[in-house]
Scaffold this motif. Structure first.
Motif, mmCIF file in Angstrom:
data_model
loop_
_atom_site.group_PDB
_atom_site.id
_atom_site.type_symbol
_atom_site.label_atom_id
_atom_site.label_comp_id
_atom_site.label_asym_id
_atom_site.label_seq_id
_atom_site.Cartn_x
_atom_site.Cartn_y
_atom_site.Cartn_z
ATOM 1 N N ASP A 42 -6.078 -3.649 -8.083
ATOM 2 C CA ASP A 42 -7.438 -3.603 -8.989
ATOM 3 C C ASP A 42 -7.563 -4.869 -9.592
ATOM 4 N N VAL A 101 2.526 1.740 -3.428
ATOM 5 C CA VAL A 101 1.780 2.281 -4.455
ATOM 6 C C VAL A 101 1.294 3.460 -4.494
ATOM 7 N N LYS A 102 1.172 4.014 -3.023
ATOM 8 C CA LYS A 102 0.766 5.300 -2.796
ATOM 9 C C LYS A 102 1.774 6.371 -3.157
ATOM 10 N N GLU A 106 0.956 -0.996 0.239
ATOM 11 C CA GLU A 106 0.035 -0.054 -0.014
ATOM 12 C C GLU A 106 0.873 1.501 -0.114
ATOM 13 N N THR A 152 -5.969 -6.198 0.146
ATOM 14 C CA THR A 152 -5.948 -4.662 0.144
ATOM 15 C C THR A 152 -6.595 -4.369 -1.232
ATOM 16 N N ASP A 153 -7.201 -3.028 -1.058
ATOM 17 C CA ASP A 153 -8.164 -2.465 -2.266
ATOM 18 C C ASP A 153 -6.939 -1.623 -3.053
ATOM 19 N N VAL A 154 -5.659 -1.615 -3.004
ATOM 20 C CA VAL A 154 -4.755 -0.684 -4.003
ATOM 21 C C VAL A 154 -4.761 -1.778 -5.266
ATOM 22 N N LYS A 178 2.264 6.931 -7.046
ATOM 23 C CA LYS A 178 0.994 7.610 -7.584
ATOM 24 C C LYS A 178 1.467 9.206 -7.141
ATOM 25 N N GLU A 228 -2.979 9.917 -9.728
ATOM 26 C CA GLU A 228 -3.907 9.456 -9.041
ATOM 27 C C GLU A 228 -4.552 8.003 -9.420
#
Length: 257
Positions: free
Chosen positions: A237, A205-206, A202, A233-235, A209, A215
């Motif tokens: 897809d 990835v954050k 997470e 995790t929802d990061v 971006k 984003e």
């Protein structure tokens, strides 16, 4: 039929395509001391067990990050299948641009994953995460340009180091415990490994971006533990377990008349 092979540091993964459909996939432990006869007979036995005839294999493509294996493996395909395999490397047609400081340093597996991601899920900026022996995070532009990549120890390497370098900590199954609030040694290790790795994914990835100021980047995951991470995790897809096979087939078709 096309034989597609990904030779990794831990496993050699083999698949067979019949047209655009994959008819089977298998894996074996990577060992550089194996001979061409051992590889050849092993592949033949796999095919025979799955009712695939030797003569049905018309071509092959191989990506490898283990140079010591390549001589024996290539000779196995030549000797047992009369095939000169396509080797993923410099000069091969991929449809993407490698724009890193030294393109020749980029592993073949990373190229294959990026090719598949671009052709199947492209049209927008992508982050491709491969949870293998190492975990790699690769950034691909909407035009198919690869400039940036991050490499970290895989979760299994991290686990192995923990119990090999400590006198009293046991080897445990890598799975997410019900709570991060562990009350025994086993779940304590599992919590540190899995929750810690989720946090790494997470945060990386954050930061990607954030530094690119983009984003909306689609995040594609693959690799053995990719499903575990994508479920937690929802990061992420999309999880595609056959991303490398698909990339190998795409590259094969680009380079075979």
């Amino acid at each position: 039929m096309v034989l597609v092979v990904d030779i990794g540091n831990t496993n050699i993964v083999i698949g067979v395509y019949n047209g655009d459909d994959i008819t089977g996939s298998w894996r074996m432990v990577t060992r550089s001391e194996k001979t061409s006869d051992e590889y050849g007979i092993f592949i033949l036995n796999l095919l025979n067990y799955n009712n695939i005839k030797q003569e049905e294999i018309k071509s092959a493509i191989v990506s490898s990050v283990v140079p010591n294996v390549m001589h024996s493996f290539q000779n196995a395909l030549k000797k047992y299948f009369n095939i000169e395999p396509i080797i993923v490397g410099p000069g091969i047609k991929t449809g993407i641009t490698i724009a890193t400081d030294n393109p020749r340093e980029v592993g073949a597996d990373r190229i294959v994953g990026l090719v598949a991601a671009y052709h199947l899920y492209g049209g927008e900026p992508l982050i491709v995460i491969d949870f293998g022996t190492a975990t790699t995070y690769d950034v691909l532009s909407e035009s198919g340009e690869f400039k940036y990549g991050i490499t970290s120890p895989g979760i299994q390497i991290s686990a192995d180091a923990l119990w090999q370098k400590t006198a009293q900590l046991p080897s445990v199954e890598i799975k997410k415990p019900k709570s991060i609030l562990a009350r025994n040694t086993i779940t304590s290790i599992q919590a540190g490994l899995v929750y810690g790795y989720i946090g790494q994914v997470e945060y990386i990835v954050k930061k990607i971006k954030e530094e690119l100021n983009i984003e909306n980047m689609k995040v594609i995951a693959t690799g053995g533990l990719g499903r575990v991470m994508s479920d937690e995790t929802d990061v992420i897809d999309l999880y595609d377990p056959q991303l490398l096979f698909k990339g190998l087939k795409i590259i094969h078709d680009k380079n075979v008349k």
